[in-house]
Motif scaffolding. Sequence first.
Motif, mmCIF file in Angstrom:
data_model
loop_
_atom_site.group_PDB
_atom_site.id
_atom_site.type_symbol
_atom_site.label_atom_id
_atom_site.label_comp_id
_atom_site.label_asym_id
_atom_site.label_seq_id
_atom_site.Cartn_x
_atom_site.Cartn_y
_atom_site.Cartn_z
ATOM 1 N N GLU A 115 0.887 -1.139 -0.120
ATOM 2 C CA GLU A 115 -0.098 -0.041 -0.039
ATOM 3 C C GLU A 115 0.983 1.369 0.037
ATOM 4 N N ALA A 116 2.023 1.226 0.753
ATOM 5 C CA ALA A 116 2.784 2.298 0.633
ATOM 6 C C ALA A 116 3.626 2.578 -0.522
ATOM 7 N N GLN A 117 4.041 1.490 -1.028
ATOM 8 C CA GLN A 117 4.821 1.387 -2.169
ATOM 9 C C GLN A 117 3.783 2.064 -3.299
ATOM 10 N N ARG A 118 2.547 1.650 -3.312
ATOM 11 C CA ARG A 118 1.506 2.125 -4.397
ATOM 12 C C ARG A 118 1.481 3.765 -4.070
ATOM 13 N N ALA A 119 1.528 4.038 -3.102
ATOM 14 C CA ALA A 119 1.244 5.339 -2.919
ATOM 15 C C ALA A 119 2.376 6.396 -3.178
ATOM 16 N N VAL A 120 3.580 5.974 -3.066
ATOM 17 C CA VAL A 120 4.811 6.680 -3.436
ATOM 18 C C VAL A 120 4.877 6.481 -4.849
ATOM 19 N N ARG A 121 4.601 5.402 -5.494
ATOM 20 C CA ARG A 121 4.627 5.302 -7.099
ATOM 21 C C ARG A 121 3.544 6.265 -7.615
ATOM 22 N N SER A 122 2.577 6.273 -6.817
ATOM 23 C CA SER A 122 1.470 7.529 -7.688
ATOM 24 C C SER A 122 1.762 8.701 -7.507
ATOM 25 N N GLN A 123 2.424 9.001 -6.277
ATOM 26 C CA GLN A 123 2.685 10.282 -6.008
ATOM 27 C C GLN A 123 3.877 10.850 -6.805
ATOM 28 N N ALA A 162 -0.002 11.404 -13.952
ATOM 29 C CA ALA A 162 -1.156 10.652 -14.436
ATOM 30 C C ALA A 162 -0.939 9.147 -14.656
ATOM 31 N N PRO A 163 -0.854 8.661 -13.302
ATOM 32 C CA PRO A 163 -0.361 7.258 -13.316
ATOM 33 C C PRO A 163 -1.642 6.219 -13.554
ATOM 34 N N SER A 164 -1.209 5.514 -14.680
ATOM 35 C CA SER A 164 -2.399 4.552 -14.953
ATOM 36 C C SER A 164 -2.219 3.306 -13.785
ATOM 37 N N ALA A 165 -3.102 2.582 -13.758
ATOM 38 C CA ALA A 165 -3.186 1.521 -13.017
ATOM 39 C C ALA A 165 -2.493 0.438 -13.104
ATOM 40 N N GLN A 166 -2.326 0.075 -14.639
ATOM 41 C CA GLN A 166 -1.405 -0.840 -15.204
ATOM 42 C C GLN A 166 0.157 -0.393 -14.888
ATOM 43 N N THR A 167 0.522 0.715 -15.136
ATOM 44 C CA THR A 167 1.938 1.120 -14.819
ATOM 45 C C THR A 167 2.098 1.027 -13.401
ATOM 46 N N VAL A 168 1.250 1.643 -12.352
ATOM 47 C CA VAL A 168 1.687 1.300 -10.954
ATOM 48 C C VAL A 168 1.504 -0.169 -10.541
ATOM 49 N N GLY A 180 7.098 11.481 -14.646
ATOM 50 C CA GLY A 180 7.592 11.836 -13.239
ATOM 51 C C GLY A 180 9.120 10.858 -13.171
ATOM 52 N N HIS A 181 8.873 10.510 -12.101
ATOM 53 C CA HIS A 181 10.494 9.805 -11.654
ATOM 54 C C HIS A 181 10.727 8.682 -12.614
ATOM 55 N N TRP A 182 9.720 7.871 -13.330
ATOM 56 C CA TRP A 182 9.894 6.659 -14.074
ATOM 57 C C TRP A 182 9.653 6.836 -15.510
ATOM 58 N N PRO A 183 10.195 7.732 -16.237
ATOM 59 C CA PRO A 183 9.998 8.008 -17.689
ATOM 60 C C PRO A 183 9.874 6.673 -18.401
ATOM 61 N N HIS A 184 10.777 5.495 -18.151
ATOM 62 C CA HIS A 184 10.788 4.385 -18.887
ATOM 63 C C HIS A 184 9.619 3.634 -18.839
ATOM 64 N N THR A 185 8.720 3.816 -17.665
ATOM 65 C CA THR A 185 7.366 3.053 -17.739
ATOM 66 C C THR A 185 6.456 4.025 -17.984
ATOM 67 N N GLU A 186 6.543 5.500 -17.744
ATOM 68 C CA GLU A 186 5.453 6.353 -18.129
ATOM 69 C C GLU A 186 5.302 6.746 -19.708
ATOM 70 N N GLN A 187 6.582 6.919 -20.106
ATOM 71 C CA GLN A 187 6.457 7.561 -21.597
ATOM 72 C C GLN A 187 7.935 6.901 -22.083
ATOM 73 N N PRO A 188 7.815 5.412 -22.305
ATOM 74 C CA PRO A 188 9.020 4.536 -22.865
ATOM 75 C C PRO A 188 9.343 5.256 -24.198
ATOM 76 N N GLU A 189 8.099 5.273 -25.027
ATOM 77 C CA GLU A 189 8.537 5.760 -26.482
ATOM 78 C C GLU A 189 9.307 7.104 -26.459
ATOM 79 N N ALA A 190 8.757 8.032 -25.762
ATOM 80 C CA ALA A 190 9.588 9.552 -25.728
ATOM 81 C C ALA A 190 10.933 9.074 -25.186
ATOM 82 N N LEU A 191 10.870 8.148 -24.018
ATOM 83 C CA LEU A 191 12.398 8.080 -23.743
ATOM 84 C C LEU A 191 13.320 7.619 -24.730
#
Length: 270
Positions: free
Chosen positions: A148-156, A160-166, A240-251
């Motif tokens: 639960e705490a990990q999910r909160a940090v990831r989302s924060q 625009a976090p997607s459920a799949q990415t988190v 945000g902190h994880w462009p490789h999962t949030e925007q892999p194409e742009a990265l």
Amino acid sequence: MTEPSVGITVVEAASAIARRTGQGPTALVVLPGFLDDATVWTVFADLIARAGVDVVQLEPAGVGGRVNASGPFTLRRMAEDAGAVVDSLGKPCVVLGQSMGAQVAELVAAPRGDAVRGLILLTPVPLAGTRLPDPDIAPFRALGGNLEAQRAVRSQLTVAPSAQTVDLQVAAGARIPPAVVSALADAWNDGDSAGEAPSRFQGPVLIVRGAGDGFVTDDLLQRVTPRFNEPARAVIDRAGHWPHTEQPEALAETVLPFVIRSAARATSRL
């Protein structure tokens, strides 16, 4: 605990490779950040591999497929493992590290100027560490086993976090034993003394951050950028902190020209 000797064998080094994709004269060696393993890099790695690059995704001891590995879980130990893999590849490479992985990437690249032709620091934690006081680092130490705490940090820290990415990233963090999570948090917070001086790596450097990263801010990057000689810089929008999962194409579009230029330089020097 004492540090392991530098003379790690190629057989031991091979266990650090979680996935290898593509073929080419140059390798992109990818080092994950805190709470991540190789699974979160799959989309990005496949995009890079399509351009004819040998993508080598590593996992440090205690993470992913190496959750049963023994310690110590330190930056130097991670760099020794990763460095042994680089040495075993037999080809020029670019090393990419994200967050804590950026600390490790620099330690790998610094003594290997011939083999490592470029260094990519993605949302990098300063090599000298963040040096958060105990009340501030304690919640990170306690993330192991607390999904639960990990999910909160990831989302924060995700734009625009997607459920799949988190879910993908929380699943990676869930596999890491709590004691290892605590040790890794101390590793990136304490940093390495090499980070107090200008970097020993003299090759080309690309520093990339997510536009919405609330952890690696422009202020924190002031402890990273000046240590290198005219590093290139890039920002990934809507990340945000994880462009490789949030925007892999742009990265991938951002780092691929850097990797290709490094490959061209490598070819001209061989």
